[in-house]
Scaffold this motif. Structure first.
Motif: not given
Length: 1032
Positions: A470-485
């Motif tokens: 689903g949109s707004g997934d916390s794991v996706e947001r975490w990984m993008h923030q961690l790895l600057c994706l």
């Protein structure tokens, strides 16, 4: 296994994520961490109503809970027969028997691209890399769980000092100590994820991260309503197509999101367009349903009657989702397996029985065939080509695959492939330029309406709504923030544009940059957005190199700091530098004798191996790994300004004797006795002026990059010279790697070349090798690029060649041929065989007096060194054929003149010296000399007068022999034509001579005078003989 009671927040978190379609992130510590996977799997199965599949990632040759098929089969038989009770001892074995578990080595995670799993278990975290983390986490679907197993740890603080397997590649001989800053940031980032829990081996919550200790609340109704609104829009679109022709309603009904449905409609439009040469690019993040949309579009292509459909991907295993949705589309269209189509799987064990071919024979024979990316020559009968995960395929291969047929490309732009930006920054940019005149259409997820105005149009589709979760997934947001994706999606905007000469370069403290503070994170994302947007080769592993590599340093170019500023100014340019070299010759000789080449120290090792001199590894170099300017300000001089300031810094021009300089030792304030993990406080600032830090002592600056003409010009302007160009092109970009160096100015005023004689010798050898290789490995280089490489060594001084050496390459007869061509008396093909030798001599600076224009030099490089045809060279230089022929002729004239002068000067040395008359001083005065000359003149005049008198006495007056006739007589004679002789009557005569006298005078020579004795002239003759003497 003892019975445990799980924390209630685990169950609540899993249930909430199942309803929202989000993922959970669990970290389990303790010796029995592996046994808790079975309980987590049970909770997920209970919440979702189905047993999820499991991806178990591990290191090679590690202890994994794998049971052989024979053992599982025996266990299944014992359970069916009732001879075995389900007890605690074999509960884990029963879990493995009843669950679909795929084991994957961390080094082979590229094989799971395109697959979907309900759970992902990651053990052996020391073998994990950022790139691998992205791959495996993004395979988990919504409602699933990602589990990190840390069986040998009791606290997350132990990760701070954990040595990762990737650290061995970051160490060098001169910098052997690695500080794992990435591990510390990884632990701190777990507190940023709202769906993360830290558990022990008894499934109890740990309190090391304060942000994860609070209670997990039940799901609010507002979030469910947001999800329902998106689904309503999709349902409205599906209802609007219910009355449409087949296959639109059937295939759109298989779509899961609105973005996916719109993308499918655009693909169907391209398939059905007239001409069948559409080009469509689908770019999105992971889990957006690109492969599924491609599969449904291929099912539509089969329905519309396309016969030969080909699909390619890095591996057939990446196409599992693609073929799965092809078959779903067939089911929706009423196709039946065995009756209407058959599936052929690969027999290769490495492909794990992946589908490689589908034969359709419902109405007529149709084929969906997998081809390897390197087999572009097999697409002769292709009607539709689908390229899935195009960013993971080398860029030259993708270009070769695009042909005279419809092409669908799908790729992840901000993911883990490592070359995702090469597709968007290079290939798509070229395709946009080619199709701009034809009216290319860029399609966003909100608007897909467009009209094709040409037979070859580029369509771009972007999917933003996630389908895997689903949109707004916390794991996706975490990984993008961690790895600057997320740095690839948008570059920060700035309104400042100061003159480059007013900007300043600052040194970045990495300990503060990766400390996890909010201000540091914002500044890090600014830097990464510049690095990612300016370069096409990006990978999440690059972030770990910036964090942990001990030899790497960061510099940023900032505008002037105005007093009163409360925040950091925007970053205009970023420079990443790596210190290399400093390896003793004995160590280099030992590694070379063993055939080893340690990681790191790229330029020193390459130069040492290229020029067979291991002492070059002793030189210390600062290699510019990356230099990235803001995309809006590229070409304004900020990159050049940063490089020049960096050169001045390492030359010692920024050292301040007044300010207290940083020696690299700082104090970090951190309460290590505290149970909680928070970002540590550092006593150092984030940015330091160059005058506040002592630079490392280096011998030269260096850089390594993919050779292109704009980049070569950039580095040549900065004072760098190329010393190595790889003969094999890069498989990803198709470019040759180029290494350039710049010597540092000596502090004592000594010339850099005088101190580093090896650079001069290497320069001479490089240019000689490069010129000889232009006809072979470098024959595909653009002529102007090859010319720029040669001209970068123009400072090399050479003596003019002698005729003794020249005639072995260009003989005297060859000069005659060149002269014929230069005078336009022969065709240029008469001198084609001489061009390689002449061009080699010219570019080796053997003719220092000859100066050719850039166009003339480019023609000489293309025709002489690269042995290309005139048409090919003219197309590369972008000039007309007539102009090229004229320029080439003028260049040959200049070269011929110089070679002729060399020949003449050499031959003149072998000619005898001219004998000059000796001038003796006279012993008389000028007046005497003039008087004597006057006397001689008078004497000569008297002789002439006397001679004239004698002639007049002998011959008489010759005027009497003049033919005398009037004009009318001449005209009447000449009217008959010119003959052998002309007769005319003379009408004039002297007044004293009568006609009779004239006749007697004319007849006189024929009569002999008679003497008295009757012997005629005999006596006269005898008298003459007696007087003058008889001559014999």
């Amino acid at each position: 296994m003892e019975k445990v009671t799980a924390d209630g927040r685990i169950k609540t978190l899993i249930e909430n994520n199942v309803k929202l379609g989000h993922r959970a992130l669990l970290t389990i510590l303790g010796e029995n961490a592996r046994d808790q996977v079975m309980i987590i799997h049970h909770l997920v199965s209970k919440a979702s109503g189905e047993r999820p599949s499991v991806l178990w990632c591990h290191k090679k040759d590690s202890d994994v809970p794998r049971q052989s098929r024979k053992q599982l089969k025996k266990l299944e038989q014992r359970l069916k027969s009732g001879k075995c009770d389900i007890s605690q001892e074999n509960a884990f074995h029963i879990f493995l028997l009843s669950t679909s578990v795929r084991y994957c080595s961390l080094s082979d995670t590229q094989r799971v691209l395109g697959n979907t799993y309900g759970m992902c278990v990651i053990q052996d975290i020391e073998g994990l890399t950022p790139n691998t983390l992205c791959r495996v986490v993004e395979t988990v679907s919504g409602g699933g769980v990602v589990i990190f197993l840390l069986p040998g740890m009791q606290s997350l603080r132990q990760l701070f000092s954990l040595t990762m397997d990737s650290h061995s590649r970051l160490k060098t001989y001169s910098h052997p100590k690695v500080t794992p800053l990435f591990n510390e940031r990884f632990v701190l980032s777990l507190g940023w994820c709202r769906s993360c829990l830290i558990l022990d081996d008894k499934l109890q919550l740990m309190s090391e991260l304060p942000s994860l200790v609070g209670p997990v609340k039940s799901l609010a109704k507002s979030k469910l309503q947001e999800m329902e609104s998106l689904q309503e829009q999709l349902q409205d679109l599906q209802k609007s197509l219910e009355d449409a022709d087949k296959p639109l309603p059937q295939l759109v009904g298989c779509c899961k999101t609105l973005d996916q449905a719109r993308a499918l409609l655009k693909m169907i439009d391209v398939i059905t367009e007239k001409g069948g040469r559409g080009l469509l690019s689908v770019t999105a993040g992971r889990g957006r349903g690109k492969s599924a949309a491609l599969g449904l579009s291929v099912a539509a292509a089969v329905h519309f009657g396309l016969n030969n459909i080909f699909v390619t991907s890095p591996s057939p295993e990446n196409l599992n989702t693609f073929f799965e949705f092809i078959f779903k589309g067939f089911d929706a269209l009423g196709y039946e397996e065995q009756n209407d189509y058959e599936i052929i799987q690969s027999t290769n064990e490495e492909f794990n029985e992946a589908v490689v071919r589908v034969n359709i024979f419902r109405e007529f024979r149709q084929t969906i065939q997998y081809v390897d990316p390197v087999d572009a020559n097999k697409l002769g009968q292709c009607e539709l080509l689908v390229i899935d995960e195009a960013a993971a395929i080398p860029l030259p291969q993708v270009k070769a695959l695009i042909g005279n047929y419809s092409v669908f490309m799908a790729s992840t732009i901000n993911g883990y492939e490592g070359t995702g930006r090469s597709l968007s920054l290079k290939l798509l940019q070229q395709l946009r330029q080619q199709s701009s005149s034809a009216g290319a259409t860029v399609v966003k997820s909100v608007d897909i309406s467009s009209e094709m105005t040409s037979s070859r149009t580029l369509y771009e589709v972007t999917l933003e709504e996630s389908i895997r979760y689903g949109s707004g997934d916390s794991v996706e947001r975490w990984m993008h923030q961690l790895l600057c994706l997320d740095a690839t999606s948008e570059v920060f905007q700035t309104s400042t544009c100061p003159p480059p000469q007013t900007c300043q370069l600052y040194y970045v403290n990495r300990d503060v940059l990766f400390s996890g503070h909010k201000e540091s994170e914002d500044f890090l994302h600014q830097m990464m957005s510049l690095l990612v947007s300016s370069h096409y080769r990006n990978s999440p592993d690059d972030l770990q190199v910036l964090c942990d590599a001990p030899a790497h340093h960061l510099f940023v170019l900032l505008p002037p700091v105005v007093s009163g500023m409360t925040s950091l100014p925007p970053v205009l340019a970023v420079v990443q530098v790596c210190l290399e070299g400093g390896i003793p010759k004995s160590v280099s000789d030992g590694n070379k004798s063993r055939g080893e080449r340690p990681s790191g120290d790229l330029v020193p090792w390459a130069l040492a191996l290229q020029y067979l001199d291991t002492s070059l590894t002793e030189q210390v170099s600062a290699r510019v790994v990356r230099v990235a300017a803001h995309p809006d300000y590229q070409g304004m001089g900020y990159g050049s300004c940063a490089i020049n300031l960096l050169s001045d810094y390492y030359s010692g021009k920024h050292i301040s004797l007044e300010d207290k300089q940083d020696t690299g030792v700082g104090t970090d304030e951190e309460d290590k006795d505290s149970d909680t993990i928070v970002p540590h406080k550092s006593g150092k600032p984030l940015l330091s002026k160059l005058s506040e830090r002592v630079p490392e002592s280096i011998d030269y600056l260096s850089v390594s990059y993919g050779l292109t003409l704009p980049l070569l010009k950039f580095w040549c302007r900065a004072g760098y010279i190329p010393l190595y160009i790889s003969q094999v092109a890069n498989k990803v970009t198709g470019e040759h790697s180029c290494m350039m160096v710049k010597l540092m100015d000596s502090s004592d005023g000594e010339s850099p070349l005088a101190k580093n004689e090896w650079v001069k010798n290497a320069s001479q050898e490089f240019i000689r090798r490069f010129i000889s290789l232009l006809g072979g490995p470098f024959s595909n280089l653009p002529s102007l690029l090859a010319l720029k490489v040669i001209q970068s060594h123009s400072a090399m001084e050479e003596k003019e060649i002698r005729w003794k050496e020249l005639k072995s390459m260009v003989s005297g007869h060859d000069l005659q041929r060149l002269e014929k061509y230069s005078n336009n008396l022969a065709d240029r093909y008469l001198v084609t065989d001489l061009l390689p030798n002449i061009a080699t001599l010219f570019f080796l600076n053997k003719f220092p007096s000859v100066h050719l224009s850039p166009v003339q030099s480019g023609l000489l490089v293309g025709l002489g060194l690269q042995t290309k045809t005139m048409d090919h060279v003219v197309s590369m230089l972008d000039i007309t054929l007539e102009s090229a022929l004229g320029q080439f002729n003028r260049a040959i004239r200049r070269l011929l003149k110089t070679m002729t002068n060399i020949q003449e000067s050499s031959l003149a040395q072998h000619l005898p010296a001219p004998v000059l008359p000796e001038f003796v001083p006279v012993d008389i005065t000028l007046d005497q000399d003039l008087n004597q000359a006057a006397e001689d003149f008078e004497r000569d005049q008297k002789k002439k007068e006397k001679l004239q008198e004698i002639n007049s006495l002998i011959m008489g007056d010759v005027r009497k022999y003049k033919i005398q006739g009037d004009d009318k007589a001449w005209e009447s004679v000449l009217e008959g034509g010119a003959g052998a002789s002309v007769t005319i009557k003379s009408t004039k005569r002297t007044s004293k001579m009568t006609e009779k006298e004239l006749e007697n005078m004319l007849e006189a020579p024929t009569k002999k005078k008679k003497t008295k004795d009757g012997q005629g002239g005999k006596q006269v003759k005898d008298k003459k003989n007696k007087k003058f003497g008889k001559k014999r």
